[in-house]
Write a protein that holds these residues in place. Structure first.
Motif, PDB file in Angstrom:
ATOM      1  N   VAL A  44       0.930   4.270  -2.863  1.00  0.00           N
ATOM      2  CA  VAL A  44       0.757   5.531  -2.802  1.00  0.00           C
ATOM      3  C   VAL A  44       1.792   6.437  -3.155  1.00  0.00           C
ATOM      4  O   VAL A  44       1.454   7.618  -3.796  1.00  0.00           O
ATOM      5  CB  VAL A  44       0.472   5.665  -0.970  1.00  0.00           C
ATOM      6  CG1 VAL A  44       0.375   7.156  -0.592  1.00  0.00           C
ATOM      7  CG2 VAL A  44      -0.923   5.018  -0.827  1.00  0.00           C
ATOM      8  N   LYS A  45       2.958   5.978  -2.879  1.00  0.00           N
ATOM      9  CA  LYS A  45       3.943   6.777  -3.194  1.00  0.00           C
ATOM     10  C   LYS A  45       4.427   6.463  -4.477  1.00  0.00           C
ATOM     11  O   LYS A  45       5.478   7.352  -5.067  1.00  0.00           O
ATOM     12  CB  LYS A  45       5.404   6.664  -2.293  1.00  0.00           C
ATOM     13  CG  LYS A  45       5.062   6.806  -0.942  1.00  0.00           C
ATOM     14  CD  LYS A  45       6.190   6.934  -0.292  1.00  0.00           C
ATOM     15  CE  LYS A  45       6.036   7.539   1.149  1.00  0.00           C
ATOM     16  NZ  LYS A  45       6.967   8.590   1.774  1.00  0.00           N
ATOM     17  N   LYS A  46       3.807   5.704  -5.281  1.00  0.00           N
ATOM     18  CA  LYS A  46       3.925   5.687  -6.883  1.00  0.00           C
ATOM     19  C   LYS A  46       5.603   5.126  -6.935  1.00  0.00           C
ATOM     20  O   LYS A  46       6.408   5.567  -7.950  1.00  0.00           O
ATOM     21  CB  LYS A  46       3.740   6.450  -7.614  1.00  0.00           C
ATOM     22  CG  LYS A  46       2.141   6.839  -7.404  1.00  0.00           C
ATOM     23  CD  LYS A  46       1.682   7.865  -8.367  1.00  0.00           C
ATOM     24  CE  LYS A  46       0.122   8.336  -8.223  1.00  0.00           C
ATOM     25  NZ  LYS A  46      -0.332   9.465  -8.810  1.00  0.00           N
ATOM     26  N   THR A  91       0.805  -1.306  -0.029  1.00  0.00           N
ATOM     27  CA  THR A  91      -0.190   0.065  -0.088  1.00  0.00           C
ATOM     28  C   THR A  91       0.788   1.263  -0.245  1.00  0.00           C
ATOM     29  O   THR A  91       0.540   2.112  -0.839  1.00  0.00           O
ATOM     30  CB  THR A  91      -0.886   0.129   1.327  1.00  0.00           C
ATOM     31  OG1 THR A  91      -1.715  -1.255   1.136  1.00  0.00           O
ATOM     32  CG2 THR A  91      -1.862   1.227   1.207  1.00  0.00           C
ATOM     33  N   ILE A  92       2.031   1.295   0.875  1.00  0.00           N
ATOM     34  CA  ILE A  92       2.766   2.545   0.775  1.00  0.00           C
ATOM     35  C   ILE A  92       3.486   2.540  -0.511  1.00  0.00           C
ATOM     36  O   ILE A  92       3.633   3.691  -1.027  1.00  0.00           O
ATOM     37  CB  ILE A  92       3.935   2.226   2.049  1.00  0.00           C
ATOM     38  CG1 ILE A  92       3.218   2.257   3.253  1.00  0.00           C
ATOM     39  CG2 ILE A  92       4.881   3.273   1.862  1.00  0.00           C
ATOM     40  CD1 ILE A  92       4.111   2.047   4.488  1.00  0.00           C
ATOM     41  N   VAL A  93       3.931   1.511  -1.056  1.00  0.00           N
ATOM     42  CA  VAL A  93       4.474   1.661  -2.163  1.00  0.00           C
ATOM     43  C   VAL A  93       3.520   2.166  -3.534  1.00  0.00           C
ATOM     44  O   VAL A  93       3.809   2.875  -4.295  1.00  0.00           O
ATOM     45  CB  VAL A  93       5.146   0.303  -2.851  1.00  0.00           C
ATOM     46  CG1 VAL A  93       5.476   0.046  -4.221  1.00  0.00           C
ATOM     47  CG2 VAL A  93       6.286  -0.355  -1.988  1.00  0.00           C
TER      48      VAL A  93
END
Length: 86
Positions: free
Chosen positions: A84-86, A80-82
């Motif tokens: 969101v940060k594209k 999810t973090i990856v």
């Protein structure tokens, strides 16, 4: 079995050292498994050499244990973090 031993040696899975005084080595055994395809036919035969760790005694043969296993929620969080940060 020869292929498994060769792979363990090539990956430097272990190295030989002297056995400490008064200690007994841990035994090992071969584990065999037949892998099947979705239609039920045999895909391949697998073999693994495993240590008989159940012969060890806590506090005598080892003090701590560690198992590098990621929880599914942790993996989802990282993905999810990856995203969101594209």
């Amino acid at each position: 079995m020869n292929k498994e031993i060769r792979a363990l040696q090539e990956n430097h899975t272990w190295y030989l050292i002297g056995l400490p005084y008064g200690k007994t080595p841990i035994g090992c055994k071969w584990v065999y498994k037949i892998k099947h395809k979705a239609n039920g036919t045999i895909e391949r035969h697998k073999v693994r050499l495993v240590a008989k760790g159940y012969t060890q005694l806590e506090g005598i043969d080892y003090l701590d244990t560690f198992s590098p296993v990621a929880k599914l929620t942790t993996v989802r969080l990282l993905l999810t973090i990856v995203a969101v940060k594209k």
